[in-house]
Motif scaffolding. Structure first.
Motif, PDB file in Angstrom:
ATOM      1  N   THR A 165      17.353  53.473  62.402  1.00 13.60           N
ATOM      2  CA  THR A 165      18.030  53.997  62.276  1.00 13.60           C
ATOM      3  C   THR A 165      19.281  52.712  63.880  1.00 13.60           C
ATOM      4  O   THR A 165      18.261  52.845  63.786  1.00 13.60           O
ATOM      5  CB  THR A 165      18.710  55.276  63.060  1.00 13.60           C
ATOM      6  N   VAL A 166      20.210  53.215  63.608  1.00 14.38           N
ATOM      7  CA  VAL A 166      21.584  52.859  64.563  1.00 14.38           C
ATOM      8  C   VAL A 166      22.084  53.715  65.284  1.00 14.38           C
ATOM      9  O   VAL A 166      22.206  55.008  64.767  1.00 14.38           O
ATOM     10  CB  VAL A 166      22.384  51.883  64.119  1.00 14.38           C
ATOM     11  N   ILE A 167      22.391  53.395  66.209  1.00 12.64           N
ATOM     12  CA  ILE A 167      23.320  54.112  67.418  1.00 12.64           C
ATOM     13  C   ILE A 167      25.518  54.269  67.069  1.00 12.64           C
ATOM     14  O   ILE A 167      25.349  52.470  67.443  1.00 12.64           O
ATOM     15  CB  ILE A 167      23.626  53.990  68.567  1.00 12.64           C
ATOM     16  N   TYR A 168      25.716  54.971  66.486  1.00 17.22           N
ATOM     17  CA  TYR A 168      27.093  54.525  65.246  1.00 17.22           C
ATOM     18  C   TYR A 168      28.288  54.944  65.598  1.00 17.22           C
ATOM     19  O   TYR A 168      29.079  53.940  65.419  1.00 17.22           O
ATOM     20  CB  TYR A 168      26.970  54.895  63.960  1.00 17.22           C
ATOM     21  N   GLN A 169      27.879  56.193  66.448  1.00 21.05           N
ATOM     22  CA  GLN A 169      28.610  56.400  67.599  1.00 21.05           C
ATOM     23  C   GLN A 169      28.376  57.711  68.096  1.00 21.05           C
ATOM     24  O   GLN A 169      27.532  58.199  67.692  1.00 21.05           O
ATOM     25  CB  GLN A 169      30.097  57.208  66.305  1.00 21.05           C
ATOM     26  N   PRO A 186      29.460  48.320  66.589  1.00 20.91           N
ATOM     27  CA  PRO A 186      28.849  48.686  65.707  1.00 20.91           C
ATOM     28  C   PRO A 186      28.633  48.439  64.459  1.00 20.91           C
ATOM     29  O   PRO A 186      27.954  47.432  63.544  1.00 20.91           O
ATOM     30  CB  PRO A 186      27.359  49.970  65.543  1.00 20.91           C
ATOM     31  N   SER A 187      29.647  48.323  64.030  1.00 30.26           N
ATOM     32  CA  SER A 187      30.499  48.576  62.455  1.00 30.26           C
ATOM     33  C   SER A 187      30.463  47.124  62.251  1.00 30.26           C
ATOM     34  O   SER A 187      30.164  46.310  61.448  1.00 30.26           O
ATOM     35  CB  SER A 187      31.523  49.243  62.394  1.00 30.26           C
ATOM     36  N   LEU A 188      30.613  46.076  63.649  1.00 28.02           N
ATOM     37  CA  LEU A 188      30.944  44.659  63.776  1.00 28.02           C
ATOM     38  C   LEU A 188      29.409  43.483  63.470  1.00 28.02           C
ATOM     39  O   LEU A 188      29.310  43.125  62.946  1.00 28.02           O
ATOM     40  CB  LEU A 188      31.036  44.185  64.541  1.00 28.02           C
ATOM     41  N   ALA A 189      28.513  44.198  63.164  1.00 27.44           N
ATOM     42  CA  ALA A 189      27.465  44.463  63.582  1.00 27.44           C
ATOM     43  C   ALA A 189      26.545  44.516  62.420  1.00 27.44           C
ATOM     44  O   ALA A 189      24.593  44.591  62.945  1.00 27.44           O
ATOM     45  CB  ALA A 189      26.154  44.739  64.758  1.00 27.44           C
ATOM     46  N   LEU A 190      26.332  45.294  61.943  1.00 31.57           N
ATOM     47  CA  LEU A 190      25.744  45.602  60.883  1.00 31.57           C
ATOM     48  C   LEU A 190      24.895  44.264  60.694  1.00 31.57           C
ATOM     49  O   LEU A 190      23.716  45.348  59.807  1.00 31.57           O
ATOM     50  CB  LEU A 190      26.595  46.067  59.165  1.00 31.57           C
ATOM     51  N   GLN A 223      23.224  41.957  61.958  1.00 26.08           N
ATOM     52  CA  GLN A 223      22.263  41.825  62.225  1.00 26.08           C
ATOM     53  C   GLN A 223      21.293  43.626  62.751  1.00 26.08           C
ATOM     54  O   GLN A 223      19.807  43.229  63.031  1.00 26.08           O
ATOM     55  CB  GLN A 223      22.670  41.582  64.019  1.00 26.08           C
ATOM     56  N   LEU A 224      21.847  44.225  61.894  1.00 22.78           N
ATOM     57  CA  LEU A 224      20.726  45.567  61.751  1.00 22.78           C
ATOM     58  C   LEU A 224      20.377  45.768  60.479  1.00 22.78           C
ATOM     59  O   LEU A 224      19.760  46.720  59.834  1.00 22.78           O
ATOM     60  CB  LEU A 224      21.771  47.181  62.267  1.00 22.78           C
ATOM     61  N   CYS A 225      21.079  44.776  59.592  1.00 23.29           N
ATOM     62  CA  CYS A 225      20.388  44.510  58.219  1.00 23.29           C
ATOM     63  C   CYS A 225      20.640  45.793  57.208  1.00 23.29           C
ATOM     64  O   CYS A 225      19.941  45.909  56.441  1.00 23.29           O
ATOM     65  CB  CYS A 225      18.364  45.064  57.947  1.00 23.29           C
ATOM     66  N   TYR A 226      22.194  45.823  57.506  1.00 23.31           N
ATOM     67  CA  TYR A 226      22.629  46.258  56.824  1.00 23.31           C
ATOM     68  C   TYR A 226      24.061  45.360  56.316  1.00 23.31           C
ATOM     69  O   TYR A 226      24.764  44.855  57.221  1.00 23.31           O
ATOM     70  CB  TYR A 226      23.556  47.849  56.785  1.00 23.31           C
ATOM     71  N   PRO A 227      24.548  45.702  55.313  1.00 19.28           N
ATOM     72  CA  PRO A 227      25.548  45.146  55.063  1.00 19.28           C
ATOM     73  C   PRO A 227      27.185  45.542  55.450  1.00 19.28           C
ATOM     74  O   PRO A 227      27.264  46.760  55.514  1.00 19.28           O
ATOM     75  CB  PRO A 227      25.655  45.539  53.366  1.00 19.28           C
ATOM     76  N   HIS A 231      23.992  58.669  64.768  1.00 23.31           N
ATOM     77  CA  HIS A 231      22.649  57.821  63.838  1.00 23.31           C
ATOM     78  C   HIS A 231      23.172  57.851  62.832  1.00 23.31           C
ATOM     79  O   HIS A 231      23.413  58.538  62.204  1.00 23.31           O
ATOM     80  CB  HIS A 231      20.974  58.272  64.517  1.00 23.31           C
ATOM     81  N   ARG A 232      22.537  56.361  62.186  1.00 22.83           N
ATOM     82  CA  ARG A 232      23.046  56.064  60.559  1.00 22.83           C
ATOM     83  C   ARG A 232      21.637  56.041  60.088  1.00 22.83           C
ATOM     84  O   ARG A 232      21.479  54.032  60.984  1.00 22.83           O
ATOM     85  CB  ARG A 232      24.341  55.879  60.126  1.00 22.83           C
ATOM     86  N   GLY A 233      21.555  55.155  59.062  1.00 19.06           N
ATOM     87  CA  GLY A 233      20.625  54.904  58.469  1.00 19.06           C
ATOM     88  C   GLY A 233      20.351  54.218  57.474  1.00 19.06           C
ATOM     89  O   GLY A 233      21.608  53.331  56.908  1.00 19.06           O
ATOM     90  N   ARG A 234      19.386  55.278  55.754  1.00 21.32           N
ATOM     91  CA  ARG A 234      19.879  54.613  54.391  1.00 21.32           C
ATOM     92  C   ARG A 234      21.327  54.795  54.629  1.00 21.32           C
ATOM     93  O   ARG A 234      22.417  54.056  53.658  1.00 21.32           O
ATOM     94  CB  ARG A 234      19.111  55.296  54.205  1.00 21.32           C
ATOM     95  N   GLU A 235      22.309  55.285  54.922  1.00 18.68           N
ATOM     96  CA  GLU A 235      23.858  55.966  54.754  1.00 18.68           C
ATOM     97  C   GLU A 235      24.702  54.456  54.794  1.00 18.68           C
ATOM     98  O   GLU A 235      25.840  54.587  53.397  1.00 18.68           O
ATOM     99  CB  GLU A 235      24.698  57.327  54.655  1.00 18.68           C
ATOM    100  N   LEU A 236      24.535  53.705  55.124  1.00 17.00           N
ATOM    101  CA  LEU A 236      25.382  52.647  55.298  1.00 17.00           C
ATOM    102  C   LEU A 236      24.525  51.579  53.760  1.00 17.00           C
ATOM    103  O   LEU A 236      25.447  50.267  54.492  1.00 17.00           O
ATOM    104  CB  LEU A 236      24.252  51.753  57.009  1.00 17.00           C
ATOM    105  N   GLY A 237      23.781  52.224  53.068  1.00 15.70           N
ATOM    106  CA  GLY A 237      23.607  50.639  52.017  1.00 15.70           C
ATOM    107  C   GLY A 237      22.283  50.697  52.199  1.00 15.70           C
ATOM    108  O   GLY A 237      21.408  50.622  52.763  1.00 15.70           O
ATOM    109  N   LYS A 238      21.847  50.133  51.075  1.00 16.38           N
ATOM    110  CA  LYS A 238      20.467  49.247  50.858  1.00 16.38           C
ATOM    111  C   LYS A 238      20.609  47.914  52.243  1.00 16.38           C
ATOM    112  O   LYS A 238      21.480  47.165  52.652  1.00 16.38           O
ATOM    113  CB  LYS A 238      20.894  48.694  49.326  1.00 16.38           C
TER     114      LYS A 238
END
Length: 341
Positions: free
Chosen positions: A253-257, A277-281, A283-287, A327-334
């Motif tokens: 998971t990543v710190i998103y807001q 963080p949405s610009l760095a997705l 790099q965090l392995c999210y699309p 935090h966000r993780g799987r909800e950011l996508g595959k």
């Protein structure tokens, strides 16, 4: 670049348990001072900085140092640790004198003020390190060595001078176990060692699945280049040639807001600014689903320039927001490093 030769030599005196205790308390800062920084690379990189989105914009992609990346580079975990926050005042010289084990009036004689910035000359800390080494006072030796590194590597301001802003962060880390990562990230272009590790491990391939970013950096074996060569190299980068997601960056998971902020506010030594963080997705392995221009949160302005009384309320709001980390993780996508738009 700061002069770190003496600090490297002092660091070599910490062996075995002394070194392990230092690393447990202060993260990777001793490893950072041994990073071979190519200043021409950072000078060239700064020309790609995009102030609108607070990231680096290359030919067909954007990248930004992330909290998760700097967490691993600096060796400080966010688990159960609150980030550094400025309390409205700097530490008294009496507290710093206690750390250095000298009388307050004696310390104040050394507190020079280049350009109106009060602090401690690095040369004086070197003298204290020599004394602690001779006395065998390894606890004080470790603390003062870490203070020197904080002052001239993590939070540099004036050459060979540790100012009170850096001292304040150090004491918060030492005494209250606060996390300095957001504060270092807020000053992205200042800590050259951390930024060099971030840059090199993104654009070169070491061939090693290293779980340590600094080891990964060293294994890249980047030959020295001049400004012209770095300009050409960075200008030719594309989304297909960069390393989006090395092994050491694997996170769930990543710190998103934070709180009610649409992004993540970073509280520094002098003020606050947004991190997106949405610009760095990738790099965090999210699309990345949308272009930056389509995301209004990316262009939202939030800058607090100082630490004066008029800024205190905003500082307080940021501190409160960090008590509610989103935090966000799987909800950011595959898991993917694609850009879908």
């Amino acid at each position: 670049m700061p002069e770190v030769h003496n600090l490297i030599e002092f660091g070599k005196l910490l062996k075995g348990k002394k070194r392990r205790d230092f690393d447990k308390k202060y993260g990777n800062v001793l490893n950072l001072i041994e990073v071979n920084v190519q200043v021409e690379a950072i000078t060239t990189l700064s020309q790609f900085y995009d102030p609108q989105f607070r990231c680096f914009t290359f030919s067909d992609f954007q990248m930004v140092p992330t909290l998760e990346e700097y967490e691993q580079i600096l060796g400080y975990s966010f688990k159960n640790i609150k980030p550094y926050h400025y309390k409205g005042h700097y530490p008294a010289s009496k507290m710093v004198a206690s750390l250095l084990k000298v009388k307050q009036d004696k310390l104040e004689k050394y507190m020079k003020s280049p350009n109106g910035v009060y602090g401690i000359p690095l040369s004086y800390l070197n003298e204290r390190l020599e004394s602690f080494h001779e006395e065998g006072d390894w606890a004080a030796f470790a603390d003062v060595l870490a203070l020197a590194i904080f002052g001239i590597v993590l939070f540099p301001n004036i050459d060979n001078h540790i100012d009170f802003a850096a001292i304040n962060v150090f004491l918060a880390v030492r005494n209250e176990r606060q996390n300095p990562v957001p504060t270092v990230l807020k000053r992205t272009l200042c800590c050259l060692s951390a930024l060099s590790v971030w840059l090199i491990t993104h654009i070169f391939h070491s061939g090693l699945r290293a779980s340590c970013p600094i080891l990964d950096f060293k294994q890249c074996f980047v030959k020295p280049k001049n400004k012209f060569d770095w300009g050409r190299y960075l200008g030719d980068l594309s989304e297909k040639t960069v390393r989006w997601y090395p092994k050491w960056r694997e996170v769930g998971t990543v710190i998103y807001q934070c709180g009610t902020f649409p992004n993540v506010p970073l509280l520094g030594t002098k003020g606050c600014i947004y991190y997106n963080p949405s610009l760095a997705l990738r790099q965090l392995c999210y699309p990345i689903m949308n272009s930056p221009e389509e995301d209004s949160s990316l262009t939202a302005s939030f800058i607090v320039h100082g630490i004066d009384n008029k800024d205190i309320e905003e500082h307080r709001r940021v501190r409160k927001a960090w008590n509610h980390i989103g935090h966000r993780g799987r909800e950011l996508g595959k898991r993917s490093t694609d850009a879908l738009n």
